[in-house]
Design a protein around this motif. Structure first.
Motif, short mmCIF file in Angstrom:
data_model
loop_
_atom_site.label_atom_id
_atom_site.label_comp_id
_atom_site.label_asym_id
_atom_site.label_seq_id
_atom_site.Cartn_x
_atom_site.Cartn_y
_atom_site.Cartn_z
N LYS A 131 1.42 -20.61 -46.17
CA LYS A 131 0.19 -21.37 -45.89
C LYS A 131 0.33 -22.85 -46.21
O LYS A 131 -0.21 -23.70 -45.51
CB LYS A 131 -0.98 -20.77 -46.69
N THR A 132 1.07 -23.18 -47.28
CA THR A 132 1.18 -24.59 -47.69
C THR A 132 1.82 -25.43 -46.60
O THR A 132 1.28 -26.48 -46.22
CB THR A 132 1.98 -24.71 -49.00
N LEU A 133 2.95 -24.99 -46.07
CA LEU A 133 3.60 -25.75 -44.99
C LEU A 133 2.77 -25.73 -43.72
O LEU A 133 2.85 -26.65 -42.90
CB LEU A 133 4.99 -25.19 -44.71
N ALA A 134 1.94 -24.70 -43.56
CA ALA A 134 1.09 -24.62 -42.36
C ALA A 134 0.12 -25.79 -42.27
O ALA A 134 -0.21 -26.25 -41.18
CB ALA A 134 0.31 -23.29 -42.36
N TYR A 135 -0.33 -26.30 -43.42
CA TYR A 135 -1.20 -27.49 -43.37
C TYR A 135 -0.46 -28.79 -43.67
O TYR A 135 -0.79 -29.85 -43.15
CB TYR A 135 -2.44 -27.33 -44.27
N LEU A 136 0.58 -28.71 -44.52
CA LEU A 136 1.30 -29.93 -44.90
C LEU A 136 2.00 -30.61 -43.73
O LEU A 136 1.88 -31.82 -43.54
CB LEU A 136 2.35 -29.62 -45.97
N LEU A 137 2.74 -29.82 -42.95
CA LEU A 137 3.53 -30.41 -41.86
C LEU A 137 2.67 -31.17 -40.86
O LEU A 137 2.94 -32.35 -40.58
CB LEU A 137 4.34 -29.31 -41.15
N PRO A 138 1.61 -30.56 -40.31
CA PRO A 138 0.80 -31.31 -39.33
C PRO A 138 0.05 -32.49 -39.94
O PRO A 138 -0.08 -33.54 -39.31
CB PRO A 138 -0.16 -30.26 -38.77
N LEU A 139 -0.45 -32.33 -41.17
CA LEU A 139 -1.18 -33.43 -41.79
C LEU A 139 -0.26 -34.62 -42.08
O LEU A 139 -0.62 -35.78 -41.82
CB LEU A 139 -1.86 -32.97 -43.08
N LEU A 140 0.92 -34.34 -42.63
CA LEU A 140 1.88 -35.41 -42.90
C LEU A 140 2.28 -36.12 -41.61
O LEU A 140 2.35 -37.34 -41.55
CB LEU A 140 3.12 -34.85 -43.59
N GLN A 141 2.54 -35.32 -40.58
CA GLN A 141 2.93 -35.91 -39.30
C GLN A 141 1.83 -36.81 -38.75
O GLN A 141 2.08 -37.91 -38.26
CB GLN A 141 3.26 -34.81 -38.29
N ASN A 142 0.58 -36.34 -38.86
CA ASN A 142 -0.55 -37.13 -38.35
C ASN A 142 -0.69 -38.46 -39.07
O ASN A 142 -0.87 -39.51 -38.43
CB ASN A 142 -1.85 -36.33 -38.47
N VAL A 143 -0.62 -38.44 -40.40
CA VAL A 143 -0.86 -39.69 -41.15
C VAL A 143 0.37 -40.60 -41.16
O VAL A 143 0.25 -41.82 -41.17
CB VAL A 143 -1.34 -39.42 -42.60
N GLU A 144 1.57 -40.01 -41.17
CA GLU A 144 2.78 -40.83 -41.22
C GLU A 144 3.10 -41.48 -39.87
O GLU A 144 3.85 -42.45 -39.81
CB GLU A 144 3.97 -40.00 -41.70
N SER A 145 2.52 -40.94 -38.80
CA SER A 145 2.75 -41.53 -37.47
C SER A 145 1.79 -42.68 -37.19
O SER A 145 1.95 -43.41 -36.21
CB SER A 145 2.59 -40.46 -36.39
N CYS A 146 0.80 -42.85 -38.08
CA CYS A 146 -0.17 -43.95 -37.92
C CYS A 146 0.34 -45.22 -38.61
O CYS A 146 1.29 -45.19 -39.39
CB CYS A 146 -1.52 -43.56 -38.52
#
Length: 405
Positions: free
Chosen positions: A61-76
């Motif tokens: 579950k942890t990677l299930a939310y971490l990966l997309p959230l990190l990608q979203n904020v780090e791409s901004c």
């Protein structure tokens, strides 16, 4: 394209639109195929959906939310250094584990803000402008009220083990913290168990926060993978109470576990077990809710890395522990709550692996074990220690029978 080929081609993180740099980091840690919860949650979270999802313990579950959230904020554009992701955890151990997973996939700064640690040091850490903050609701709220933690730039908030965060003792702080965040922030909540009460509270909170008549919080409930039945072998080892520690010693010598987590309901028994095992030259360590915070973290880190192979603990101290490669869970008694039994056993067989759960019990506890076997629809195999091995009692009977003939 052939259907099987199509299915196989989807079994990687890049097919979920996770950037190659994260895929490479995951691959270096032996993680190449997304779990079911990751396959379903990641696309929703990447889209910016607020999501409440439930999946069994040990399913990622942890990677299930971490990966997309990190990608979203780090791409901004992050030229303005500020907190973008707030992760709320009910325990210090879980918060620490989440931080470890963050560090596994990104070099972005993450701050661990938990109670029991010096707040001055945490204030200094916040001056370094972390992208992610992880901590308990009370400490995060305290830092917010002190105006040391600014949350106006946060893009997402995560409630990990949401059922516990919305339990009576933490609910007020958790909800106040959420209300301090901007309107329509992306809200992610996850747990292995989610009650109707939790759902109603979160949906009502979302409606109030956004000033709408309907909640935008989507729910995702994954069917159980039956980890308890399909990937864990359940064994019963009879022992009188006075002989249990000797039985444990013999069991450890017989099994030579790769990594074993030993549970007892009695906190005062943790130290007693450790002392007696060490006296018999079995290296092991203790973990209880009373253990010093720094020592607790050091012990868990060593257990995770494999430097410690045997850890003796209580139920509360081990709550939420996600340690890879635990081959054996050994229960020195039957817990009063069936959920604790599931929690204990679920520390092994994580992320698709298999494991062994052994209960060392007296006559009364064996009857309780039989009742749980029926209730949870698991199969429990009786075992005994014989000539330095853990074996099926029937094998001993056969051997004795053949010798007498």
């Amino acid at each position: 394209m052939d259907t099987k080929e199509s299915e196989n081609s989807k079994k990687d993180f890049s097919s979920l639109e996770i950037d190659e740099k994260y895929c490479e980091k995951l691959s270096s840690h032996g993680i190449t195929e997304p779990s079911s919860v990751q396959s379903q949650a990641i696309p929703e979270i990447i889209k910016g959906t607020s999501l409440l999802f439930q999946s069994e313990t040990g399913t990622g579950k942890t990677l299930a939310y971490l990966l997309p959230l990190l990608q979203n904020v780090e791409s901004c554009d992050n030229t303005k250094k500020e907190v973008k992701i707030v992760i709320i955890s009910p325990t210090i151990e879980l918060a620490s584990q989440i931080k470890s997973q963050v560090q596994m996939v990104t070099d972005s700064k993450a701050a661990l803000l938990v109670g029991g640690a010096p707040i001055k040091r945490q204030v200094e850490t916040l001056k370094e402008k972390p992208l992610i903050v992880i901590g308990g609701p009370a400490r995060l709220l305290e830092l917010f009220h002190l105006k040391k933690l600014r949350l106006d730039g946060a893009a997402a908030v995560v409630l990990d083990e949401v059922d516990r965060l919305l339990a009576k003792e933490m609910q007020e702080d958790t909800l106040e913290l959420i209300s301090a965040l901007k309107k329509d922030i992306q809200l992610i909540a996850a747990s292995a168990t989610i009650t109707q009460s939790t759902q109603k509270t979160l949906q009502a909170t979302r409606i109030k926060q956004n000033g709408t008549t309907e909640s935008d919080l989507k729910t995702l409930f994954l069917p159980p993978e039956d980890v308890l039945r399909k990937r864990i072998t359940h064994l019963a080892l009879y022992s009188e109470t006075r002989d249990k520690i000797d039985t444990l010693r013999s069991l450890l010598n017989a099994e030579k576990p790769q990594k074993a987590l030993i549970f007892t309901s009695k906190i005062d028994q943790v130290a007693n077990i450790v002392v007696k095992l060490k006296f018999k030259n079995i290296e092991c360590y203790a973990l209880t809710a009373k253990t010093d915070k720094v020592e607790r973290k050091a012990t868990i880190d060593k257990f995770r890395s494999g430097k410690i192979k045997i850890l003796v603990t209580s139920d509360l101290a081990a709550r939420g522990l996600d340690i890879p490669d635990i081959s054996h869970v050994i229960q020195m008694d039957m817990p009063s709550d069936d959920d604790f039994f599931i929690h204990r056993a679920g520390r092994t067989a994580r992320m698709g692996k298999t494991g062994v759960n052994i209960v060392i019990g007296d006559g009364y506890e064996m009857r309780k074990y039989a009742a749980i076997e029926k209730k949870l629809k698991i199969t429990v195999y009786p075992r005994m220690l014989y000539k330095g091995k853990l074996i099926d009692p029937n094998e001993v009977n056969k051997e004795n029978s053949s010798q007498s003939q």
